[in-house]
Design a protein around this motif. Structure first.
Motif, PDB file in Angstrom:
ATOM      1  N   THR A  69       0.825  -1.206   0.000  1.00 28.34           N
ATOM      2  CA  THR A  69       0.000   0.000   0.000  1.00 28.34           C
ATOM      3  C   THR A  69       0.860   1.258   0.000  1.00 28.34           C
ATOM      4  N   TRP A 122       0.858   4.036  -2.843  1.00 30.64           N
ATOM      5  CA  TRP A 122       0.593   5.447  -2.528  1.00 30.64           C
ATOM      6  C   TRP A 122       1.642   6.357  -3.158  1.00 30.64           C
ATOM      7  N   LEU A 175     -10.017  -0.126   0.801  1.00 30.37           N
ATOM      8  CA  LEU A 175      -9.087   0.823   1.406  1.00 30.37           C
ATOM      9  C   LEU A 175      -7.935   1.131   0.457  1.00 30.37           C
ATOM     10  N   SER A 195      -7.884   4.873  -1.072  1.00 28.92           N
ATOM     11  CA  SER A 195      -6.756   5.720  -0.685  1.00 28.92           C
ATOM     12  C   SER A 195      -5.936   6.107  -1.900  1.00 28.92           C
ATOM     13  N   LYS A 196      -5.845   5.194  -2.878  1.00 24.60           N
ATOM     14  CA  LYS A 196      -5.128   5.505  -4.120  1.00 24.60           C
ATOM     15  C   LYS A 196      -5.768   6.673  -4.838  1.00 24.60           C
ATOM     16  N   ALA A 203      -7.720   9.014  -3.580  1.00 25.13           N
ATOM     17  CA  ALA A 203      -7.555  10.241  -2.802  1.00 25.13           C
ATOM     18  C   ALA A 203      -6.158  10.815  -3.008  1.00 25.13           C
ATOM     19  N   LEU A 204      -5.154   9.945  -3.015  1.00 23.88           N
ATOM     20  CA  LEU A 204      -3.783  10.422  -3.183  1.00 23.88           C
ATOM     21  C   LEU A 204      -3.498  10.857  -4.615  1.00 23.88           C
ATOM     22  N   PHE A 235     -12.128   8.937  -0.943  1.00 16.55           N
ATOM     23  CA  PHE A 235     -12.608   8.734   0.427  1.00 16.55           C
ATOM     24  C   PHE A 235     -13.908   7.937   0.453  1.00 16.55           C
ATOM     25  N   ALA A 291     -13.125   4.235  -0.257  1.00 10.05           N
ATOM     26  CA  ALA A 291     -12.557   3.541   0.894  1.00 10.05           C
ATOM     27  C   ALA A 291     -13.606   3.251   1.965  1.00 10.05           C
TER      28      ALA A 291
END
Length: 410
Positions: free
Chosen positions: A12, A16, A140, A144-145, A147-148, A260, A263
């Motif tokens: 992860t 990221w 998740l 999260s990927k 969002a980043l 978000f 996730a």
């Protein structure tokens, strides 16, 4: 710490870091080439090879991961991204359309090798906890990927302003190279590697559920990009007179919010499924709900409602429902795969994903030029309906968790 959890955190973290560079390089190319005098449509076309080579990469990458291990394909992807970043640091005179498209092709190959490897790795790490745990972990990772990636948009724009185009590229390349070295030392060798060497012909899945899901994924992601890639930013820039910074910032915030939500999908759907993962019925339901949104936005614009408010509200709602659709799909491809063939199935599935993005990118420019943003939105609605209809071929998972594994063993 449990070995599976430790490996998941390492994968992860690497994903990221890569994702930040993926978002940043897109924003750097968009802003810098706009400053060089490229039109918004020409800038969008620079990403054509990025999407096309994603199809090829996913087709070959899953097979390659099964033969040499997912950790190695992930690190090959990181290395190619470092090369792609450094390739754009040449003088402006070298930055022709063809040269940039080739650099973006490398970045597209890198992105899909990294994504396929990271997501397929999750299946190999989840041995305990059943489908609920698998759903949470993949949601998740995916959420999260995204969002980043949105954060990468901001980072790319900020670095461009602070240290310039080439300085920004060098910083991103150096950061990713350090992460590559760290993850290569921390991950076990042979992660996701099949015991037998699969033939290339085995890339094409013989499991009906995976084929139906891949076809639905093609139209799902085509439905987003057919208005999101070219039509929407050009409309905001030319018709609503937004600045380029406003356009980029708004799209970045949308991607972060989308991540978000993605996730959080296991929590949102957890009570409905009573601890089990979602199945084909869930995919159909949310696809039909999604189809209503681009159609509603198009009708509101046609009625002369304030375009700015309609698009902002419409995009927020579209992002929420699209994120739920995407998270359900990302879980189902792992649920329908067994541990041995997961990388090949995920590669085939993301080949369809990349194909949908490619056709969406091309149609976005073509339809916007011919029929405007409303035309793009109607095509989006049509694509989602096709995804929903294809989802009728998807079985349920929770009733018999071993059923997909038996089908995949043929």
């Amino acid at each position: 710490m449990d070995q599976g959890v430790r490996n998941y955190l390492v994968v992860t973290g690497g994903y990221w870091a890569f994702t930040i560079t993926d978002g940043a390089i897109r924003m750097l190319v968009v802003l810098y080439f706009h400053l060089l005098g490229y039109s918004p449509f020409e800038v969008a076309m620079l990403f054509l090879f990025y999407e096309f080579f994603g199809i090829v990469t996913n087709l070959v990458g899953g097979w390659l991961g099964a033969r040499i291990g997912l950790n190695l394909t992930m690190h090959i992807g990181m290395g190619l991204q470092v090369v792609a970043l450094m390739a754009l640091t040449v003088p402006d005179a070298w930055l022709s359309v063809v040269y940039v498209m080739i650099a973006q092709a490398l970045s597209g190959i890198a992105k899909d090798l990294n994504k396929m490897s990271a997501k397929a790795s999750v299946k190999t790490m989840v041995r305990d906890g059943g489908e609920s745990k698998l759903f949470k972990w993949v949601a998740l990772l995916t959420g999260s990927k995204n969002a980043l990636k949105g954060a990468g948009y901001f980072i790319g724009a900020a670095l461009l302003e602070w240290i310039g185009f080439r300085g920004a590229l060098a910083v991103l390349a150096g950061m990713l190279l350090l992460v590559l070295i760290a993850t290569s030392l921390m991950l076990p060798a042979g992660l996701g590697k099949m015991k037998s060497k699969p033939k290339f012909s085995q890339v094409f899945s013989k499991v009906a559920a995976i084929n139906w899901l891949s076809a639905a994924r093609f139209f799902l992601f085509g439905s987003r990009d057919v208005w999101f890639v070219v039509g929407l930013p050009v409309f905001l820039y030319e018709v609503l007179d937004w600045s380029f910074t406003q356009v980029g910032g708004f799209l970045a915030l949308w991607i972060i919010g989308y991540g978000f939500v993605q996730a959080s999908v296991p929590k949102l759907l957890g009570r409905v499924h009573q601890g089990q993962g979602p199945g084909g019925g869930t995919a159909r339901l949310w696809a039909f709900l999604l189809a209503l949104l681009p159609a509603a936005i198009a009708m509101a614009l046609n009625q002369g409602w304030p375009a700015e408010q309609v698009l902002v509200v419409g995009l927020i709602l579209f992002g929420i429902v699209f994120a739920i659709n995407s998270a359900v799909h990302s879980y189902l491809i792992l649920a329908y795969s067994d541990h041995e063939k997961v990388s090949m199935n995920v590669g085939f599935y993301y080949m369809a994903n990349a194909g949908g993005r490619l056709i969406g990118t091309v149609l976005s420019g073509l339809i916007y030029q011919t029929y405007g943003l409303q035309g793009c939105l109607w095509w989006s609605a049509l694509f989602v309906i096709l995804a929903a209809l294809l989802s009728f071929g998807l079985p349920e998972v929770g009733a018999d968790e071993k059923q997909p594994l038996k089908a995949d063993s043929h």
